[in-house]
Design a protein around this motif. Structure first.
Motif, mmCIF file in Angstrom:
data_model
loop_
_atom_site.group_PDB
_atom_site.id
_atom_site.type_symbol
_atom_site.label_atom_id
_atom_site.label_comp_id
_atom_site.label_asym_id
_atom_site.label_seq_id
_atom_site.Cartn_x
_atom_site.Cartn_y
_atom_site.Cartn_z
ATOM 1 N N ARG A 49 0.832 -1.204 0.000
ATOM 2 C CA ARG A 49 0.000 0.000 0.000
ATOM 3 C C ARG A 49 0.867 1.255 0.000
ATOM 4 N NH1 ARG A 49 -4.281 -1.878 4.663
ATOM 5 N NH2 ARG A 49 -5.665 -3.131 3.335
ATOM 6 N N THR A 50 1.935 1.229 0.774
ATOM 7 C CA THR A 50 2.848 2.378 0.818
ATOM 8 C C THR A 50 3.469 2.631 -0.551
ATOM 9 O OG1 THR A 50 3.362 1.926 3.140
ATOM 10 C CG2 THR A 50 4.907 3.313 1.926
ATOM 11 N N ALA A 51 3.883 1.543 -1.219
ATOM 12 C CA ALA A 51 4.482 1.680 -2.552
ATOM 13 C C ALA A 51 3.474 2.222 -3.558
ATOM 14 C CB ALA A 51 5.025 0.328 -3.015
ATOM 15 N N MET A 52 2.226 1.767 -3.467
ATOM 16 C CA MET A 52 1.194 2.247 -4.384
ATOM 17 C C MET A 52 0.841 3.705 -4.094
ATOM 18 S SD MET A 52 -1.324 -1.075 -4.694
ATOM 19 C CE MET A 52 -2.344 -0.331 -5.971
ATOM 20 N N ALA A 53 0.820 4.057 -2.810
ATOM 21 C CA ALA A 53 0.521 5.451 -2.450
ATOM 22 C C ALA A 53 1.603 6.396 -2.948
ATOM 23 C CB ALA A 53 0.364 5.572 -0.942
ATOM 24 N N ALA A 54 2.827 5.883 -3.131
ATOM 25 C CA ALA A 54 3.939 6.715 -3.597
ATOM 26 C C ALA A 54 3.857 7.014 -5.089
ATOM 27 C CB ALA A 54 5.266 6.029 -3.273
ATOM 28 N N LEU A 55 2.974 6.332 -5.812
ATOM 29 C CA LEU A 55 2.812 6.607 -7.238
ATOM 30 C C LEU A 55 2.254 8.013 -7.415
ATOM 31 C CD1 LEU A 55 1.292 3.208 -8.452
ATOM 32 C CD2 LEU A 55 3.569 4.084 -8.960
ATOM 33 N N SER A 56 2.913 8.803 -8.230
ATOM 34 C CA SER A 56 2.482 10.191 -8.426
ATOM 35 C C SER A 56 1.239 10.252 -9.301
ATOM 36 C CB SER A 56 3.606 10.991 -9.074
ATOM 37 O OG SER A 56 3.826 10.535 -10.401
ATOM 38 N N PRO A 57 0.391 11.280 -9.117
ATOM 39 C CA PRO A 57 -0.772 11.457 -10.001
ATOM 40 C C PRO A 57 -0.369 11.525 -11.475
ATOM 41 C CG PRO A 57 -0.937 12.904 -8.091
ATOM 42 C CD PRO A 57 0.417 12.287 -8.043
ATOM 43 N N LYS A 58 0.810 12.136 -11.748
ATOM 44 C CA LYS A 58 1.277 12.220 -13.126
ATOM 45 C C LYS A 58 1.490 10.829 -13.726
ATOM 46 C CE LYS A 58 5.115 13.923 -15.958
ATOM 47 N NZ LYS A 58 6.430 14.627 -15.947
ATOM 48 N N ALA A 59 2.126 9.930 -12.933
ATOM 49 C CA ALA A 59 2.374 8.567 -13.413
ATOM 50 C C ALA A 59 1.062 7.822 -13.639
ATOM 51 C CB ALA A 59 3.248 7.810 -12.421
ATOM 52 N N LEU A 60 0.092 8.004 -12.737
ATOM 53 C CA LEU A 60 -1.204 7.329 -12.879
ATOM 54 C C LEU A 60 -1.952 7.817 -14.117
ATOM 55 C CD1 LEU A 60 -2.324 7.340 -9.129
ATOM 56 C CD2 LEU A 60 -1.537 5.372 -10.457
ATOM 57 N N TRP A 61 -1.975 9.132 -14.314
ATOM 58 C CA TRP A 61 -2.662 9.671 -15.497
ATOM 59 C C TRP A 61 -1.947 9.255 -16.781
ATOM 60 C CZ3 TRP A 61 -7.373 11.435 -15.925
ATOM 61 C CH2 TRP A 61 -8.010 11.975 -14.797
ATOM 62 N N LEU A 62 -0.614 9.291 -16.744
ATOM 63 C CA LEU A 62 0.149 8.904 -17.936
ATOM 64 C C LEU A 62 -0.065 7.431 -18.259
ATOM 65 C CD1 LEU A 62 2.092 9.991 -20.031
ATOM 66 C CD2 LEU A 62 3.998 9.436 -18.516
ATOM 67 N N GLY A 63 -0.081 6.577 -17.232
ATOM 68 C CA GLY A 63 -0.335 5.156 -17.456
ATOM 69 C C GLY A 63 -1.716 4.908 -18.023
ATOM 70 N N TYR A 281 17.120 -3.864 -9.685
ATOM 71 C CA TYR A 281 16.924 -2.425 -9.835
ATOM 72 C C TYR A 281 16.118 -1.774 -8.718
ATOM 73 C CZ TYR A 281 18.459 -3.537 -14.555
ATOM 74 O OH TYR A 281 19.175 -3.983 -15.633
ATOM 75 N N MET A 282 15.206 -2.511 -8.084
ATOM 76 C CA MET A 282 14.345 -1.884 -7.071
ATOM 77 C C MET A 282 13.760 -2.932 -6.145
ATOM 78 S SD MET A 282 11.170 -0.844 -9.577
ATOM 79 C CE MET A 282 12.338 -0.102 -10.742
ATOM 80 N N PRO A 283 13.281 -2.509 -4.961
ATOM 81 C CA PRO A 283 12.687 -3.452 -4.008
ATOM 82 C C PRO A 283 11.390 -4.054 -4.529
ATOM 83 C CG PRO A 283 13.235 -1.351 -2.948
ATOM 84 C CD PRO A 283 13.365 -1.146 -4.417
ATOM 85 N N ALA A 284 11.050 -5.236 -4.017
ATOM 86 C CA ALA A 284 9.853 -5.951 -4.467
ATOM 87 C C ALA A 284 8.558 -5.164 -4.251
ATOM 88 C CB ALA A 284 9.765 -7.311 -3.770
ATOM 89 N N PRO A 285 8.366 -4.458 -3.100
ATOM 90 C CA PRO A 285 7.094 -3.750 -2.921
ATOM 91 C C PRO A 285 6.809 -2.732 -4.029
ATOM 92 C CG PRO A 285 8.260 -3.875 -0.833
ATOM 93 C CD PRO A 285 9.201 -4.369 -1.883
ATOM 94 N N GLU A 286 7.848 -2.037 -4.502
ATOM 95 C CA GLU A 286 7.646 -1.046 -5.555
ATOM 96 C C GLU A 286 7.249 -1.712 -6.870
ATOM 97 O OE1 GLU A 286 11.282 1.144 -5.613
ATOM 98 O OE2 GLU A 286 10.757 2.347 -3.848
ATOM 99 N N VAL A 287 7.851 -2.871 -7.156
ATOM 100 C CA VAL A 287 7.491 -3.611 -8.369
ATOM 101 C C VAL A 287 6.054 -4.115 -8.267
ATOM 102 C CG1 VAL A 287 8.050 -5.565 -9.859
ATOM 103 C CG2 VAL A 287 9.873 -4.300 -8.725
ATOM 104 N N ILE A 288 5.698 -4.666 -7.112
ATOM 105 C CA ILE A 288 4.351 -5.225 -6.934
ATOM 106 C C ILE A 288 3.300 -4.131 -7.020
ATOM 107 C CG2 ILE A 288 2.829 -6.417 -5.310
ATOM 108 C CD1 ILE A 288 5.404 -7.806 -4.236
ATOM 109 N N GLY A 289 3.566 -2.964 -6.433
ATOM 110 C CA GLY A 289 2.619 -1.856 -6.517
ATOM 111 C C GLY A 289 2.363 -1.450 -7.959
ATOM 112 N N ALA A 290 3.438 -1.289 -8.741
ATOM 113 C CA ALA A 290 3.287 -0.939 -10.154
ATOM 114 C C ALA A 290 2.607 -2.059 -10.931
ATOM 115 C CB ALA A 290 4.655 -0.629 -10.759
ATOM 116 N N LEU A 291 2.934 -3.307 -10.582
ATOM 117 C CA LEU A 291 2.345 -4.459 -11.263
ATOM 118 C C LEU A 291 0.834 -4.515 -11.057
ATOM 119 C CD1 LEU A 291 2.776 -7.135 -12.803
ATOM 120 C CD2 LEU A 291 3.218 -8.230 -10.612
#
Length: 649
Positions: A49-63, A281-291
């Motif tokens: 949840r912390t990793a997903m909350a760190a996603l910026s609005p710009k990244a979400l809109w761009l995705g 390249y990065m910790p698992a929580p950040e990958v899972i949040g983006a995934l």
């Protein structure tokens, strides 16, 4: 060479041809589960949840924007494909066919709702003939492959070290040389389109497009693959050394492994490969949040939109036609069962995911102590594994699978609630249980357990299910499993050998016994002869002088003859006799063909049982003789059975 050795070799080759892809897919899935389990060890829902909350609005809109663009590019596949077939359709129709076809195929992966079958249904309603639709399907299927090879070759040329294992064990030039065959195929395709009009690959004859269209096809496919990878890439945090091109290589390798495993959406396999590829390249929580966000954007949201659009299309077709059947494409009306089976499998995967996360501060721990919390943790992986098996039974329309699924979904909701998960998570399990309950009439087949006498063959797996379930419950509620899922106990060096053996053999026996219970009633093809001909004639079925065998229903009150062709077994007409037994005969034939590694088809069938043929993944093609049809897997077997269709088809 003839004799016993030759027969044994042919038998092994036949077994490998029929079951090799399935075994390979299961091996990939098991490996992926191990990777996921290892990466999830020590994580919590809060970390993700912390990793997903760190996603910026710009990244979400761009995705989200890139997802829209990616599906618009896919629509161009169908637009070019219909032009290639000589029957161009409008942009709105191309968008509908492409969006529904790709969204449903990406997520469900079942023959009844494959992208090709959905396209057959839509394009036939718009007036395209089977041959024209086959060209569209072939064109769209080939297009994606061209893009993957073109972009994969570019990655190998510039970033060859991204290739797993080989990147650190082969010389740089050898890795770059791997791009040659990929680009060679793409270049050969474009060049051949200039000089050759027809190419025969295996038993299929392909009409090549014009050079201009071949170039457009390759360019479009490359853009599509890049756009899809970009959706994921923009959701990841910046990481040193992870260029977009390098990520494309990781994405393509993961996607290819997911396809090879034949798992809907590459569930588990794609995720495990991505986790492994991005580990440096990065910790698992950040990958899972983006995934998770990527799957939401590219898979889950489009699935619900496409499902709604397709159902609306079907309702519109039925309303316009009233009781009249269209000439072609009656095979994909039954969308609801594959969709529900896919959701049940997704629910099972979600429980397995929960079982891989440690229990921290759950409701049950407050009420009943730490041992009970561990038990709920262990139960999540067991119930999740059983739900995956139930999806298999639901696709075969088994009543017993329907009942077990309801029971397990309610258990899943209880486990999620006791673990203190969000209300919408356990509420989703209950909602899915309501949807499954509402579709009771769609599950009309009896399993061996219900249809046949309680013989030793049926009693042994039944007793095994009870004994294994009781054993696992004792292990879990005894607190001997600690913070593990059932399969990780087996491979954990920290657990005692006796416990590892007990859990392993019990878990495997439980799943194997459940599969045995979900098997349909015994399938036997009756040998052809005068007695068989007489039986069929007494039922009113077509009984030719020569045939390769006959199939009768479970009650011996309906049956039909069939012929064996290369890769296809062709039933001669509808099963004649009692209607309920006719339905069981159709499913028996389907299961018999599956065991033999061939496709089923039915020639000169009427409109009454088209829904059942649709349930087993067949599409009905008009024979131009009143209300008679050829039911087949049109996306695969149209070329093989084309001689049975009218010339204009």
């Amino acid at each position: 060479m003839t004799g016993p050795k030759a027969d044994k070799g042919a038998g092994w080759l036949g077994w490998l041809r029929r079951h090799g892809p399935t075994v390979f897919g299961l091996a990939l899935l098991v490996g992926a589960l191990y990777v996921v389990q290892r990466e999830f060890r020590g994580l919590s829902v809060a970390d993700i949840r912390t990793a997903m909350a760190a996603l910026s609005p710009k990244a979400l809109w761009l995705g989200g924007g890139l997802t829209v663009v990616a599906y618009l590019v896919l629509a161009m596949y169908d637009k070019l494909g219909s032009a290639y077939a000589g029957k161009p359709v409008s942009w709105p129709k191309s968008l509908l066919a492409s969006f529904c076809g790709y969204s449903l195929a990406h997520n469900l992966g079942f023959a009844a709702v494959s992208g090709a079958a959905v396209r057959y249904r839509l394009y036939s309603a718009w007036g395209l003939t089977p041959l024209e639709i086959a060209k569209v399907v072939g064109f769209t299927s080939l297009t994606f492959g061209l893009g993957g090879m073109a972009l994969g070759g570019l990655v190998l040329l510039i970033e060859p070290e991204v290739v797993p294992w080989f990147g650190s064990h082969l010389p740089h030039w050898a890795l770059q040389a791997m791009a040659v065959p990929l680009w060679g195929i793409v270049i050969a395709y474009v060049v051949m389109s200039r000089f050759v009009r027809h190419v025969k690959i295996f038993k299929y004859e392909i009409d090549l497009p014009s050079p201009r269209m071949a170039l457009m096809q390759t360019t479009l496919a490359t853009v599509d693959v890049a756009m899809t990878a970009a959706i994921f890439y923009v959701l990841l945090p910046e990481a040193e050394g992870l260029t977009f091109l390098r990520f494309v290589g990781i994405y393509l390798a993961s996607y290819a492994v997911g396809i090879a495993a034949s798992v809907p959406g590459g569930l588990g396999v794609f995720d495990g490969a991505i986790l492994l590829g991005l580990q440096p390249y990065m910790p698992a929580p950040e990958v899972i949040g983006a995934l998770l966000v990527f799957r939401l954007y590219y898979y889950i949201v489009p699935l619900f939109i496409a499902g709604g659009l397709f159902v609306s299309f079907e309702l519109g077709q039925r309303k316009a036609a009233l009781s009249r059947l269209t000439a072609f494409g009656q095979g994909t009306d039954a969308l609801e069962v594959p969709a529900i089976a896919s959701l049940v499998a997704l629910a099972g995967a979600l429980l397995i995911f929960l079982g891989a996360l440690p229990t921290r501060g759950t409701i049950i721990e407050e009420w009943a102590g730490h041992i009970a919390a561990l038990a709920s943790h262990f139960a999540a992986s067991v119930v999740g594994s059983l739900l995956l098996v139930m999806a298999f039974g639901l696709m075969r329309r088994l009543t017993i699978a329907w009942g077990f699924t309801l029971f397990l979904l309610v258990n899943g909701a209880g486990i999620a609630w006791l673990r203190g998960e969000a209300w919408w998570l356990w509420g989703a399990f209950l909602l899915l249980a309501v949807l499954v309950a509402a579709l009771r009439s769609a599950f009309y087949r009896d399993s061996r357990l219900a249809r046949e006498p309680l013989s030793a063959e049926a009693a042994v797996p039944l007793l095994a299910v009870g004994a294994c379930g009781f054993t696992l419950a004792l292990i879990a509620y005894g607190g001997k499993v600690a913070d593990e899922s059932w399969w990780t106990v087996v491979i954990s060096p920290l657990a005692p050998d006796s416990l590892r053996f007990t859990v392993g053999i019990t878990g495997v026996l439980l799943l194997a016994a459940m599969v045995r219970l979900l098997r349909p009633a015994r399938m036997v093809a009756t040998a052809w002869g005068p007695e068989t001909r007489a039986r069929l004639a007494s039922l009113g079925a077509l009984a030719p002088a020569e045939a390769d065998g006959a199939v009768f229903g479970e009650g011996d009150r309906a049956g039909f003859a069939f012929l064996k062709r290369d890769g296809v077994w062709l039933a001669l007409g509808d099963p004649a006799g009692d209607r309920r037994d006719a339905i069981s005969a159709i499913w028996r034939f389907r299961d018999l063909c599956e065991r033999a590694g061939v496709d089923p088809a039915f020639w000169r069938v009427g409109p009454d049982l088209l829904r059942i043929y649709g349930d087993i993944g067949l599409t009905a093609v008009s024979l131009g003789e009143g209300s008679l049809y050829l039911a087949l897997r049109a996306e695969k077997d149209l070329a093989q059975l084309r001689e049975l269709l009218p010339r204009e088809a």
